[in-house]
Scaffold this motif. Structure first.
Motif, PDB file in Angstrom:
ATOM      1  N   GLN A  60       0.863  -1.182   0.000  1.00  0.00           N
ATOM      2  CA  GLN A  60       0.000   0.000   0.000  1.00  0.00           C
ATOM      3  C   GLN A  60       0.899   1.231   0.000  1.00  0.00           C
ATOM      4  O   GLN A  60       1.318   1.679   1.073  1.00  0.00           O
ATOM      5  N   PRO A  61       1.210   1.769  -1.157  1.00  0.00           N
ATOM      6  CA  PRO A  61       2.184   2.858  -1.259  1.00  0.00           C
ATOM      7  C   PRO A  61       1.619   4.228  -0.874  1.00  0.00           C
ATOM      8  O   PRO A  61       1.482   5.133  -1.700  1.00  0.00           O
ATOM      9  N   ARG A  62       1.296   4.359   0.399  1.00  0.00           N
ATOM     10  CA  ARG A  62       0.833   5.631   0.941  1.00  0.00           C
ATOM     11  C   ARG A  62       1.258   5.707   2.399  1.00  0.00           C
ATOM     12  O   ARG A  62       1.415   4.672   3.068  1.00  0.00           O
ATOM     13  N   ALA A  63       1.473   6.931   2.856  1.00  0.00           N
ATOM     14  CA  ALA A  63       1.955   7.097   4.227  1.00  0.00           C
ATOM     15  C   ALA A  63       1.630   8.496   4.710  1.00  0.00           C
ATOM     16  O   ALA A  63       1.185   9.355   3.944  1.00  0.00           O
ATOM     17  N   SER A  64       1.884   8.693   5.992  1.00  0.00           N
ATOM     18  CA  SER A  64       1.787  10.032   6.566  1.00  0.00           C
ATOM     19  C   SER A  64       2.964  10.227   7.504  1.00  0.00           C
ATOM     20  O   SER A  64       3.533   9.262   8.015  1.00  0.00           O
ATOM     21  N   VAL A  65       3.327  11.491   7.687  1.00  0.00           N
ATOM     22  CA  VAL A  65       4.355  11.845   8.663  1.00  0.00           C
ATOM     23  C   VAL A  65       3.870  13.054   9.456  1.00  0.00           C
ATOM     24  O   VAL A  65       3.089  13.872   8.957  1.00  0.00           O
ATOM     25  N   VAL A  66       4.340  13.124  10.685  1.00  0.00           N
ATOM     26  CA  VAL A  66       4.089  14.277  11.542  1.00  0.00           C
ATOM     27  C   VAL A  66       5.431  14.726  12.091  1.00  0.00           C
ATOM     28  O   VAL A  66       6.239  13.900  12.541  1.00  0.00           O
ATOM     29  N   VAL A  67       5.678  16.026  12.049  1.00  0.00           N
ATOM     30  CA  VAL A  67       6.877  16.634  12.626  1.00  0.00           C
ATOM     31  C   VAL A  67       6.391  17.728  13.563  1.00  0.00           C
ATOM     32  O   VAL A  67       5.547  18.545  13.178  1.00  0.00           O
ATOM     33  N   ALA A  68       6.912  17.737  14.793  1.00  0.00           N
ATOM     34  CA  ALA A  68       6.470  18.718  15.785  1.00  0.00           C
ATOM     35  C   ALA A  68       7.660  19.459  16.377  1.00  0.00           C
ATOM     36  O   ALA A  68       8.757  18.901  16.503  1.00  0.00           O
ATOM     37  N   ALA A  69       7.419  20.704  16.739  1.00  0.00           N
ATOM     38  CA  ALA A  69       8.434  21.493  17.448  1.00  0.00           C
ATOM     39  C   ALA A  69       8.682  20.840  18.811  1.00  0.00           C
ATOM     40  O   ALA A  69       7.768  20.265  19.407  1.00  0.00           O
ATOM     41  N   PRO A  70       9.907  20.900  19.295  1.00  0.00           N
ATOM     42  CA  PRO A  70      10.226  20.276  20.580  1.00  0.00           C
ATOM     43  C   PRO A  70       9.540  20.967  21.762  1.00  0.00           C
ATOM     44  O   PRO A  70       9.149  22.136  21.677  1.00  0.00           O
ATOM     45  N   THR A  71       9.440  20.247  22.853  1.00  0.00           N
ATOM     46  CA  THR A  71       8.935  20.803  24.099  1.00  0.00           C
ATOM     47  C   THR A  71       9.757  22.034  24.469  1.00  0.00           C
ATOM     48  O   THR A  71      10.963  22.064  24.265  1.00  0.00           O
TER      49      THR A  71
END
Length: 137
Positions: A60-71
């Motif tokens: 299944q060639p699909r994905a998601s990513v999440v990037v967050a600023a650090p605490t």
């Protein structure tokens, strides 16, 4: 698709949490990965060819990513989802470039690991954004 403030976050050496479609009755299970934004606005990462996430991406060639600023910083995150392509070329070069981004000056053990990646081969994972969501305080 990215705003300037998104790119300011995404161009930092932060982990992206990659989520791929799970198999069977399993729950999605994000994995932290190194990544970079390409000149075309794609996100690229790498993995070993035998990794379970690569097998699932082949199915299944699909994905998601999440990037967050650090605490400790104002809350800001960017979530990206889209189709994925897998490439047999460029993986070791990407890994070496990202090692410098994430580790800085490389020690002997880190250089040895990069040499192993060059000889064993890596898969380059390219996510082309079809949707970008973000939140900021």
């Amino acid at each position: 698709m990215f705003r300037d403030e998104d790119l300011a976050l995404l161009n930092r050496p932060l982990y992206a949490f990659l989520t791929v479609a799970p198999r069977g009755e399993r729950w999605p299970s994000p994995r932290p990965v190194w990544f970079e934004v390409t000149a075309d606005g794609d996100l690229q990462m790498f993995s070993t060819p035998g990794a379970p996430k690569v097998a699932r991406l082949r199915e299944q060639p699909r994905a998601s990513v999440v990037v967050a600023a650090p605490t400790g910083e104002p809350e800001y995150w960017v979530a990206v989802e889209g189709p994925v392509t897998l490439h047999d070329d460029g993986g070791p070069e990407l890994a070496a470039r990202l090692a410098e981004r994430y580790w800085g000056t490389l020690d002997a053990d880190q250089r040895q690991l990069i040499d192993e990646w060059r000889t064993t081969g890596l898969v380059r994972i390219v996510l082309r954004p079809s949707a970008v969501n973000r939140y900021t305080v």
